[in-house]
Write an enzyme that holds these catalytic residues in place. Structure first.
Site, short mmCIF file in Angstrom:
data_model
loop_
_atom_site.label_atom_id
_atom_site.label_comp_id
_atom_site.label_asym_id
_atom_site.label_seq_id
_atom_site.Cartn_x
_atom_site.Cartn_y
_atom_site.Cartn_z
N SER A 153 0.82 -1.21 0.00
CA SER A 153 0.00 0.00 0.00
C SER A 153 0.85 1.26 0.00
O SER A 153 0.33 2.35 -0.16
CB SER A 153 -0.94 0.02 1.20
OG SER A 153 -0.26 0.37 2.37
N LYS A 192 0.95 4.29 7.31
CA LYS A 192 0.20 5.20 6.44
C LYS A 192 0.73 6.62 6.55
O LYS A 192 1.43 6.97 7.50
CB LYS A 192 -1.28 5.22 6.86
CG LYS A 192 -2.02 3.91 6.67
CD LYS A 192 -2.43 3.70 5.22
CE LYS A 192 -3.22 2.41 5.06
NZ LYS A 192 -2.43 1.22 5.41
#
Lengths: 239, 239
Positions: A153, A192
DNA sequence: ATAATACACGAACATGTGTCCTATGTCAAG
DNA sequence: CTTGACATAGGACACATGTTCGTGTATTAT
């Protein structure tokens, strides 16, 4: 002066250079007007204009309404300064090897749980060692730990499956920083980009194929650390 | 509260701790009033009062009349952080440190010349040190060297401007391996994927914006080494 | 040519922020 | 008790600083 939609204009570079050097020299960022002076611009609004662009391009970040809150995310220096900078970096006393506890695996895609208790315990055998000379001098060694990345990701941030990320423990983060966060409800930890918005916190993957995670309740999230370094072993065919 | 002529009072410590952490987390120093809030003091004058003392004691420095210009000269952290710091310091094993000569900068975009003679000369002071535990065990240490990447032609391979690549010296390479090559005619060194085709050698950037370099004459090219590791420092805001 | 966009200036504005003055409370020493 | 140094509070004040709006002028696209 035509400007491109992509890339840095001359002014952008000048401002970024000034920001980098001023910040480095003074330990705090210049005001809008000081930036204006440095590029011979009287209008504060014009500086603001460029600053917004630089922020959009992720070169800097700032805190709304807070004076002197500009942070340089991607330092920009003229070639000459860059060289001496690199030399200084390298020439620094290489005397110290640092063992960074390696806590486990972090999922950059679908988050997976990491028991919080792991943070407490430190097994020297499962550590990642790196030379202090590789780290920014300001890093406090005690606050560092390492994780192995699983998932893709964050590929747009050049972090791949299998990479090792070195993090610094932190409880807060500034917008745009890459952080490892613990999602309390799910008991999961993930990697993230961090963005604080009006009432919510947005955890943004760097891969457009993944949707951001929105968090309403600040208590539901705990920042574990900020990424300070990425290490990747490149496989080669030869033995 | 009792007075002190020497040493830090409780308030001093609280302020210094707050300053240290705030600065680290935000990249800029708090305002007088933010400091006041942190120690539940409404009066800005009192904060100023303590700040002056701390400055006198050389714990901080500030620029008169400039907002948020406090610099922490001697960081102060709560005992808890200090203890874990000391523990880690002791617990680490310093047994195996590898010095890898850092030869200079390599351009991943437009190639720039690196004098070949540089390869001959090895200055131990300009090295990059890495723990052996990070490297595949088969790597022969003596064959390794490091370069700093400039340019973005390898971004699709997750190698960015400013990254440090560790290479192993090699004269040949297999198709698809990432290599540093010396282009003899141009006297330039560059970082590319290596592909041997029928009669030519193709040097492929990992960024579609760049065209591959085709080499007809094998003599015009010399492989300097293969990439075995990539190290990247991630900038964070905190100072 | 015309519209749209990017670049530029200046000024007004609200408020963030450091400085400084006065007043009050506390406590040890004279 | 008086004094004085220190600690604390509150607030006025000047000005530093980020934001915004109105206007103008190039440059580019249609």
């Amino acid at each position: 002066m035509a400007r491109r939609s992509e890339g840095l204009s001359d002014r952008h570079k000048k401002i970024l250079t000034f920001l980098t050097q001023f910040t480095e020299n003074n330990g705090y960022s210049p005001s809008i007007r000081e930036i204006g002076d440095s590029i011979s611009v009287k209008s504060t609004s014009l500086v603001d204009y460029y600053l917004n662009q630089l922020e959009e391009m992720k070169f800097i970040s700032r805190e709304g309404r807070v004076s002197r809150s500009i942070r340089v995310l991607k330092p920009y220096l003229p070639a000459s300064a860059k060289v001496s900078n690199a030399l200084r970096q390298v020439g620094r006393t290489i005397d110290d090897l640092i063992a960074i506890p390696r806590l486990g695996v972090i999922q950059a895609g679908q988050p997976i749980p990491i028991p919080a208790s792991d943070l407490a315990y430190f097994d020297s055998e499962s550590g990642v060692e790196i030379a202090r000379s590789l780290l920014p001098s300001r890093e406090k060694v005690s606050d560092l730990f390492a994780l192995e990345v699983q998932g893709d990701s964050m590929i747009d941030a050049s972090i791949n499956d299998g990479d090792i990320v070195i993090l610094r423990q932190a409880q807060e983060a500034a917008n745009g920083e890459m952080v490892a966060v613990w999602l309390v409800d799910r008991d999961e930890t993930t990697l993230k980009y961090f963005y604080r918005e009006k009432d919510t916190i947005r955890l943004q993957p760097a891969n457009p194929q993944y949707a951001p995670i929105m968090i309403d309740n600040p208590k539901a999230l705990r920042i574990m650390g900020k990424v300070v370094m990425v290490i990747r072993q490149v496989p080669t065919v030869a033995g």
